[in-house]
Design an enzyme around this catalytic site. Sequence first.
Site, PDB file in Angstrom:
ATOM      1  N   GLU A 160      -6.113  40.144 107.712  1.00  0.00           N
ATOM      2  CA  GLU A 160      -6.170  40.528 106.206  1.00  0.00           C
ATOM      3  C   GLU A 160      -5.750  39.811 105.355  1.00  0.00           C
ATOM      4  O   GLU A 160      -6.173  39.463 104.368  1.00  0.00           O
ATOM      5  CB  GLU A 160      -5.371  41.662 106.393  1.00  0.00           C
ATOM      6  CG  GLU A 160      -5.405  42.684 105.028  1.00  0.00           C
ATOM      7  CD  GLU A 160      -4.701  43.749 105.063  1.00  0.00           C
ATOM      8  OE1 GLU A 160      -4.116  43.959 103.580  1.00  0.00           O
ATOM      9  OE2 GLU A 160      -4.446  44.568 105.931  1.00  0.00           O
ATOM     10  N   SER A 188      -0.500  44.702 113.318  1.00  0.00           N
ATOM     11  CA  SER A 188       0.736  44.701 112.324  1.00  0.00           C
ATOM     12  C   SER A 188       1.342  46.205 112.023  1.00  0.00           C
ATOM     13  O   SER A 188       2.552  46.204 112.012  1.00  0.00           O
ATOM     14  CB  SER A 188       0.294  43.941 111.015  1.00  0.00           C
ATOM     15  OG  SER A 188       1.004  44.125 110.125  1.00  0.00           O
ATOM     16  N   SER A 208      -4.332  51.971 114.765  1.00  0.00           N
ATOM     17  CA  SER A 208      -5.431  51.571 115.121  1.00  0.00           C
ATOM     18  C   SER A 208      -5.376  51.979 116.890  1.00  0.00           C
ATOM     19  O   SER A 208      -6.373  51.586 117.690  1.00  0.00           O
ATOM     20  CB  SER A 208      -5.569  50.186 115.299  1.00  0.00           C
ATOM     21  OG  SER A 208      -4.466  49.610 115.625  1.00  0.00           O
TER      22      SER A 208
END
Length: 366
Positions: A178, A276, A320
């Site tokens: 990202e 993350s 996720s």
Amino acid sequence: MQSPCARRSLTGAAAWPMSGGHFWGRLKARQKQTMNKSEQITTIPSTDKPVLDVMLCSPRGFCAGVVRAIETVERALALYGAPVYVRHEIVHNRYVVDSLRAKGAIFVEDLAEVPDTGAPVVFSAHGVSKTVPEEAKRRRFFTLDATCPLVTKVHRETEIHHRRGREILLIGHDGHPEVVGTMGQLPAGAVRLIETVEDAATFEPKDAGNLAYVTQTTLSMDDAAEIVARLKERFPKIIGPHKDDICYATTNRQEAVKKVAHIVDAMIVVGSPNSSNSQRLKEVAERNGCPYAVLLQRAEDIDWGRLASAKQLGITAGASAPEVLVEEILDALAKRYTLRIETVTAAEEDVFFPLPRPLRDIAAAE
């Protein structure tokens, strides 16, 4: 005697409800079903197993951006067949990636790995540098952009600051996809990365009166707040986002962990090491008083010795991580303990992001 976790085991890829439309509705129903089952577990007595109180954090698991990204690949496979090429892991979870790979997705780290093809090429939820879609256009690929809309928001903010001549600071982790994608929206050197409070304390701007900052969406809220506070202390005129860049899902999952971290003896965070937001959940648990927090990908990774003395256990999952993996861990725990499960809720979520436009147009025409 009936098992204290009497329910169908959902540990295989076939049990993952990802087959096209209405995925988000099925996911929410599945999470509600798990909560209902948890309530049932508390009523089933057992005399031959120790009792383990489980505090199940809510919300947990998939967020709207992850659902959109996964369903983009699912929908592309359904419409166009295999292969569907995906640049980088669609989301940072091995179970998700392996499941999609088994269905015909091919994951690559660079477009150079993709042959000349008419097959769809999907950009992951983390976003990409501008050079990536430019290269895809040059090679005439059919692309589907699964970038999370909240990441795209940060990209747009960065571009606006640049057009207005501001020096831009990005608060984030070096090397994260990202961060690479956000910095890649502008020419090299236009964005400065700030990773720590120390970075914020030593950064020397070109013009202290013409600064702006944006942040990675999956940071620890507390870490980001400390960095922002230091920047504002040094540069009172620095311009920040109109709305916090750390996404709603990151915020809500961290708040749920904070509610239980100081109560439980251990915390299991379901997620992958390269996620993350999952790593941040583990850190939040540790910083808020949990004596033992661990990031696990599957039930087989549980260190039973470390849980031996635990009387109260917290469980959450990164944005996720699919709910099926939480259920798998509950199944494993129920083989050893009588589970008394309480769901601790920090927020209700009903955010929905539509699929990329090419897929929406096809769905509308059907």
